[in-house]
Design a protein around this motif. Sequence first.
Motif, short mmCIF file in Angstrom:
data_model
loop_
_atom_site.label_atom_id
_atom_site.label_comp_id
_atom_site.label_asym_id
_atom_site.label_seq_id
_atom_site.Cartn_x
_atom_site.Cartn_y
_atom_site.Cartn_z
N LEU A 1 0.84 -1.19 0.00
CA LEU A 1 0.00 0.00 0.00
C LEU A 1 0.88 1.25 0.00
O LEU A 1 0.62 2.19 -0.73
N LYS A 2 1.92 1.23 0.81
CA LYS A 2 2.84 2.37 0.88
C LYS A 2 3.47 2.63 -0.48
O LYS A 2 3.57 3.78 -0.91
N LEU B 1 -10.85 6.44 5.96
CA LEU B 1 -9.69 5.84 6.63
C LEU B 1 -8.93 6.95 7.34
O LEU B 1 -7.84 7.34 6.95
N ARG B 2 -9.51 7.46 8.39
CA ARG B 2 -8.95 8.62 9.06
C ARG B 2 -8.07 8.25 10.26
O ARG B 2 -7.56 9.12 10.94
N ASP B 3 -7.89 6.97 10.50
CA ASP B 3 -7.02 6.53 11.57
C ASP B 3 -5.59 6.95 11.26
O ASP B 3 -5.19 7.03 10.09
N ASP C 1 1.87 11.06 6.31
CA ASP C 1 3.14 11.21 7.05
C ASP C 1 3.48 9.95 7.83
O ASP C 1 4.64 9.52 7.87
N VAL C 2 2.49 9.35 8.46
CA VAL C 2 2.71 8.14 9.25
C VAL C 2 3.04 6.97 8.32
O VAL C 2 3.95 6.19 8.59
N LEU D 1 4.41 6.94 5.36
CA LEU D 1 5.74 7.03 4.76
C LEU D 1 6.87 6.93 5.78
O LEU D 1 8.00 6.62 5.43
N SER D 2 6.56 7.17 7.05
CA SER D 2 7.60 7.10 8.05
C SER D 2 7.76 5.71 8.64
O SER D 2 8.73 5.42 9.31
N ARG D 3 6.78 4.83 8.39
CA ARG D 3 6.80 3.49 8.97
C ARG D 3 6.80 2.45 7.87
O ARG D 3 6.47 2.71 6.74
N TYR D 4 7.09 1.23 8.27
CA TYR D 4 7.06 0.04 7.40
C TYR D 4 8.02 0.21 6.26
O TYR D 4 7.91 0.34 5.19
#
Length: 161
Positions: free
Chosen positions: A126-127, A147-149, A155-156, A158-161
């Motif tokens: 997905l990223k 999908l507002r979680d 930003d979240v 792209l910064s994770r996984y």
Amino acid sequence: MATIQRQLVNLEILAEDLNSLSSEQYGGEQHIRLIEEYKEALEHLSDSAKPETESGFKKRLTTSTLAHVLESKQMIGVHLKLIGYVLTFWDASKKANDILDTNFGESADKRLELLQVKAIRAKAQLKTVAHAMGQADYQKFIDLLNLRDAQWQWDVLLSRY
């Protein structure tokens, strides 16, 4: 083709239903069911749009409230992939949490590992697609599906996984 117009109206109704969900319903049974219905309707639209030219498809979109989101026939396929990744992530995560909560037996370690890998892989895919489509188009996608979680925010993500 009136079929495309009907399918667009169906998608608009589902998008409104998704948008009307409260924050407590996020990720719940009704939210997931609506996303699955939206995906199915989008698959039907994709099939109907195949014989259409790109310009013909764009003309049909002009009267739709989804014109700003589904800007082209190609974007339908991108949305289908993203929805599949979201649903796969949620399903694998739910099953992994169920194992951790109640079902921890002899083979649970292996099942848990496989499910966690499946969830991570779905999120990574997905990223990749989200990065390729760009922040503006990705934001339209997450707004459309409610999908507002924090885990789905640009930003979240792209910064994770």
